[in-house]
Scaffold this motif. Structure first.
Motif, PDB file in Angstrom:
ATOM      1  N   GLU A 185       9.404  12.644  -5.814  1.00 54.59           N
ATOM      2  CA  GLU A 185       8.594  13.788  -5.370  1.00 54.59           C
ATOM      3  C   GLU A 185       8.095  14.572  -6.573  1.00 54.59           C
ATOM      4  O   GLU A 185       6.977  15.099  -6.568  1.00 54.59           O
ATOM      5  CB  GLU A 185       9.409  14.662  -4.429  1.00 54.59           C
ATOM      6  CG  GLU A 185       9.583  14.042  -3.039  1.00 54.59           C
ATOM      7  CD  GLU A 185      10.520  14.840  -2.158  1.00 54.59           C
ATOM      8  OE1 GLU A 185      11.277  15.702  -2.698  1.00 54.59           O
ATOM      9  OE2 GLU A 185      10.534  14.609  -0.935  1.00 54.59           O
ATOM     10  N   GLY A 186       8.915  14.647  -7.616  1.00 55.64           N
ATOM     11  CA  GLY A 186       8.472  15.290  -8.855  1.00 55.64           C
ATOM     12  C   GLY A 186       7.307  14.555  -9.491  1.00 55.64           C
ATOM     13  O   GLY A 186       6.385  15.182 -10.036  1.00 55.64           O
ATOM     14  N   LEU A 187       7.316  13.220  -9.416  1.00 53.79           N
ATOM     15  CA  LEU A 187       6.190  12.459  -9.952  1.00 53.79           C
ATOM     16  C   LEU A 187       4.885  12.780  -9.226  1.00 53.79           C
ATOM     17  O   LEU A 187       3.815  12.781  -9.844  1.00 53.79           O
ATOM     18  CB  LEU A 187       6.467  10.950  -9.848  1.00 53.79           C
ATOM     19  CG  LEU A 187       7.572  10.341 -10.720  1.00 53.79           C
ATOM     20  CD1 LEU A 187       7.540   8.821 -10.605  1.00 53.79           C
ATOM     21  CD2 LEU A 187       7.439  10.756 -12.174  1.00 53.79           C
ATOM     22  N   ARG A 233       0.851   9.487  -4.931  1.00 50.10           N
ATOM     23  CA  ARG A 233       0.398  10.268  -3.780  1.00 50.10           C
ATOM     24  C   ARG A 233       1.510  10.774  -2.870  1.00 50.10           C
ATOM     25  O   ARG A 233       1.483  11.892  -2.398  1.00 50.10           O
ATOM     26  CB  ARG A 233      -0.587   9.427  -2.955  1.00 50.10           C
ATOM     27  CG  ARG A 233      -1.952   9.301  -3.594  1.00 50.10           C
ATOM     28  CD  ARG A 233      -2.605  10.681  -3.713  1.00 50.10           C
ATOM     29  NE  ARG A 233      -3.935  10.604  -4.259  1.00 50.10           N
ATOM     30  CZ  ARG A 233      -5.028  10.329  -3.556  1.00 50.10           C
ATOM     31  NH1 ARG A 233      -4.932  10.077  -2.257  1.00 50.10           N
ATOM     32  NH2 ARG A 233      -6.203  10.296  -4.145  1.00 50.10           N
ATOM     33  N   GLU A 234       2.473   9.898  -2.581  1.00 55.40           N
ATOM     34  CA  GLU A 234       3.460  10.277  -1.565  1.00 55.40           C
ATOM     35  C   GLU A 234       4.733   9.471  -1.760  1.00 55.40           C
ATOM     36  O   GLU A 234       4.699   8.338  -2.242  1.00 55.40           O
ATOM     37  CB  GLU A 234       2.895  10.008  -0.158  1.00 55.40           C
ATOM     38  CG  GLU A 234       3.789  10.475   0.974  1.00 55.40           C
ATOM     39  CD  GLU A 234       3.220  10.172   2.352  1.00 55.40           C
ATOM     40  OE1 GLU A 234       3.784  10.680   3.336  1.00 55.40           O
ATOM     41  OE2 GLU A 234       2.242   9.409   2.452  1.00 55.40           O
ATOM     42  N   VAL A 235       5.849  10.070  -1.367  1.00 57.46           N
ATOM     43  CA  VAL A 235       7.140   9.384  -1.366  1.00 57.46           C
ATOM     44  C   VAL A 235       7.689   9.446   0.051  1.00 57.46           C
ATOM     45  O   VAL A 235       7.689  10.505   0.685  1.00 57.46           O
ATOM     46  CB  VAL A 235       8.128  10.040  -2.342  1.00 57.46           C
ATOM     47  CG1 VAL A 235       9.467   9.300  -2.312  1.00 57.46           C
ATOM     48  CG2 VAL A 235       7.555  10.061  -3.744  1.00 57.46           C
ATOM     49  N   GLY A 282      -2.432   6.297  -5.052  1.00 58.93           N
ATOM     50  CA  GLY A 282      -3.755   6.469  -4.455  1.00 58.93           C
ATOM     51  C   GLY A 282      -4.810   6.765  -5.493  1.00 58.93           C
ATOM     52  O   GLY A 282      -4.513   7.001  -6.675  1.00 58.93           O
ATOM     53  N   ALA A 283      -6.059   6.751  -5.059  1.00 63.83           N
ATOM     54  CA  ALA A 283      -7.200   6.929  -5.964  1.00 63.83           C
ATOM     55  C   ALA A 283      -7.122   8.281  -6.664  1.00 63.83           C
ATOM     56  O   ALA A 283      -6.860   9.308  -6.036  1.00 63.83           O
ATOM     57  CB  ALA A 283      -8.506   6.823  -5.188  1.00 63.83           C
ATOM     58  N   PRO A 284      -7.346   8.300  -7.983  1.00 69.33           N
ATOM     59  CA  PRO A 284      -7.288   9.556  -8.749  1.00 69.33           C
ATOM     60  C   PRO A 284      -8.591  10.346  -8.623  1.00 69.33           C
ATOM     61  O   PRO A 284      -9.607   9.840  -8.142  1.00 69.33           O
ATOM     62  CB  PRO A 284      -7.084   9.063 -10.179  1.00 69.33           C
ATOM     63  CG  PRO A 284      -7.789   7.743 -10.205  1.00 69.33           C
ATOM     64  CD  PRO A 284      -7.593   7.135  -8.849  1.00 69.33           C
ATOM     65  N   SER A 332      -1.019  -3.616  -0.262  1.00 69.41           N
ATOM     66  CA  SER A 332      -0.383  -2.307  -0.121  1.00 69.41           C
ATOM     67  C   SER A 332      -0.492  -1.508  -1.414  1.00 69.41           C
ATOM     68  O   SER A 332      -0.476  -2.067  -2.513  1.00 69.41           O
ATOM     69  CB  SER A 332       1.091  -2.479   0.246  1.00 69.41           C
ATOM     70  OG  SER A 332       1.775  -1.246   0.234  1.00 69.41           O
ATOM     71  N   HIS A 333      -0.562  -0.192  -1.290  1.00 66.14           N
ATOM     72  CA  HIS A 333      -0.530   0.701  -2.439  1.00 66.14           C
ATOM     73  C   HIS A 333       0.851   1.329  -2.610  1.00 66.14           C
ATOM     74  O   HIS A 333       1.007   2.312  -3.336  1.00 66.14           O
ATOM     75  CB  HIS A 333      -1.574   1.809  -2.280  1.00 66.14           C
ATOM     76  CG  HIS A 333      -2.983   1.297  -2.319  1.00 66.14           C
ATOM     77  ND1 HIS A 333      -3.856   1.465  -1.272  1.00 66.14           N
ATOM     78  CD2 HIS A 333      -3.653   0.608  -3.265  1.00 66.14           C
ATOM     79  CE1 HIS A 333      -5.010   0.912  -1.582  1.00 66.14           C
ATOM     80  NE2 HIS A 333      -4.908   0.379  -2.791  1.00 66.14           N
ATOM     81  N   THR A 334       1.838   0.771  -1.926  1.00 64.65           N
ATOM     82  CA  THR A 334       3.184   1.331  -1.946  1.00 64.65           C
ATOM     83  C   THR A 334       4.163   0.359  -2.597  1.00 64.65           C
ATOM     84  O   THR A 334       4.204  -0.825  -2.251  1.00 64.65           O
ATOM     85  CB  THR A 334       3.664   1.643  -0.512  1.00 64.65           C
ATOM     86  OG1 THR A 334       2.784   2.609   0.067  1.00 64.65           O
ATOM     87  CG2 THR A 334       5.079   2.189  -0.510  1.00 64.65           C
TER      88      THR A 334
END
Length: 477
Positions: free
Chosen positions: A353-355, A363-365, A377-379, A422-424
């Motif tokens: 979450e810190g990242l 984007r998400e954890v 995700g896309a910057p 996947s992006h995960t």
């Protein structure tokens, strides 16, 4: 002549004891050539392309060691098989004890003690269920659940969710939400209906036909580490009760402490009609799966003496598998691995979450316990967005390899993406990890993610190489 040579060699070796360790040592240099010739050549090419062809030779707990005896931290754990770590001495001792006991095993016209004891232990954790059916894998457990549900309800339909993964045998394949596993294999089972995950309205529309035997769902989806909304599983259970559909929880990957509870369903307080368990129950040694079910389901399936063998599996209930399961449950309890998974998972989720706050592409954890998904995700920044878009144009989800490959090569951490395109990145480590292992993970991810935010940089040079490979593969097709 060739046959004669083989026979001569066999004759010459007759007096030499069969030594598996010696055989492995002798033929290990041929590992990839043998697989290319006799097994899945494409898997060898994948490993060589991404630089994972290091030749792992041994494993202990959470660690793997390659041909140079370099140590790696395993965050795949065999897709969740090694919940108690590799080669746990308690599990190994249990198996050696079985082999030394000269048990009759698989008499078939008998009922083995070890199977009854393992069923008893598992059902103590699910007091709302009454019976256990053993099989050889998670996919077999899914197949059994489909049959049991159809027999119990006399209905043909089975509902499953988008992005679900329930196995690759034909019935289980019919419930997979990812087309890549199904394409090219022809028609799947009739009566299977897909609905969006976390969509109770869509589920009710499917169940309201009153033609659905079962709703089969992963409490946390493995492909993407997708969590249910807080009221989703309870709502699904209520809808199943309303329309006479059996509610089936696929805990093949989430069960046995992985999420910080014995079963993931405990996080949401539901009591399914069937629970499916496999993977970690094996202790990493002997494949085993189980369907835990309510008694009325068994009463329908095994309804008379002439129906006692209406469904089964030759190697189900074998003594080695049952001993591995019993030993695994002993380790989980005695080493308090469920509590450990909850605490270790909380630490790692907090780190990731810190990242998300420090790096724009994180984007998400998502996750519970030691089932964690880190989504990229896309910057927003111009340079990074251009580089990201180039990779995505070539191959959706390719960016995650810019994280997993440096993690492997530079930091000796084995991890992989959570599914096709996947992006995960999914973390599914053993439950025996230490604080030092968490430090290792945090250092490796911090450095790799930081490097991925530098354009130009070494990570993006790797990206160009991977993109070139993908374009060549596409041209070949």
């Amino acid at each position: 002549m060739q046959e004669a040579a083989v026979l001569k060699t066999s004759s010459a070796d007759e007096d030499r004891p069969f030594d598996v360790a010696a055989l492995i040592a002798e033929r290990e240099p041929e590992r990839y050539a043998l697989h290319t010739q006799h097994l899945n050549e494409m898997m060898v090419k994948v490993l060589q392309t991404i630089g994972y062809d290091v030749g792992f030779r041994r494993g202990h707990g959470q660690y793997l060691y390659d041909r140079q005896d370099v140590r790696y931290l395993d965050l795949l754990s065999g897709w969740g098989v090694f919940g108690v770590g590799r080669n746990h001495p308690t599990v190994r001792d249990a198996l050696q004890s079985v082999l030394a006991s000269d048990l009759p095993n698989l008499v078939q016209m008998d009922v083995p003690v070890l199977a009854a004891l393992l069923a008893e232990k598992l059902l103590q954790h699910t007091p709302f269920l009454d019976k256990a059916f053993f099989c050889n894998s998670g996919a077999e457990a899914v197949e059994a659940a489909i049959k049991f549900a159809r027999r119990t309800t006399n209905r043909p339909g089975v509902v499953y969710c988008d992005h679900a993964f329930h196995g690759l045998t034909y019935g289980a394949l019919s419930l997979n939400g990812d087309a890549i596993f199904r394409d090219g294999f022809g028609e799947t089972l009739p009566g299977c209906v897909r609905v969006p995950f976390n969509d109770l309205a869509a589920l009710e529309r499917a169940l309201s036909t009153r033609e659905i035997a079962a709703f089969i769902v992963e409490p946390i989806q493995g492909k993407g580490v997708n969590l249910p909304d807080d009221g989703y599983l309870a709502g699904a259970q209520a809808l199943c009760r309303k329309y006479g559909t059996l509610f089936v929880a696929d805990e093949i990957q989430t069960g046995l402490g992985r999420t910080g509870k014995f079963l993931a369903i405990e996080h949401w307080g539901v009591e399914p009609d069937m629970v499916l368990i496999a993977k970690a129950l094996s202790g990493g040694h002997v494949p085993v799966g189980v369907v835990l079910a309510k008694k009325p389901i068994f009463d329908k399936v095994f309804s008379r003496m002439d129906k006692a063998v209406v469904h089964g599996s030759t190697f189900a209930k074998n003594d080695l598998a049952m001993a591995a399961g019993l030993a695994t449950l002993e380790v989980i309890g005695s080493e308090r691995l469920i509590e450990k998974a909850a605490a270790t998972g909380a630490r790692l989720i907090s780190f990731f979450e810190g990242l998300t706050r420090r790096y724009e592409m994180v984007r998400e954890v998502r996750g519970k316990g030691l089932m964690i998904g880190v989504e990229f995700g896309a910057p927003q920044s111009l340079k990074l967005r251009a580089a990201w878009s180039l990779l995505e144009t070539v191959n959706t989800g390719l960016f995650c390899q810019l994280i997993t490959i440096p993690l492997f090569k530079e930091h000796k951490i084995l991890a992989q993406v959570a599914g096709h395109a996947s992006h995960t990145i999914k973390l599914l480590p053993t439950m025996v990890m230490t604080d030092a292992d968490c430090d290792w993970i945090e250092r490796g991810f911090e450095a790799t993610v930081a490097e991925s935010h530098k354009v130009p940089g070494a990570v993006w040079s790797l990206g160009k190489t991977l993109a070139d490979h993908a374009l060549k593969a596409r041209a070949a097709r």
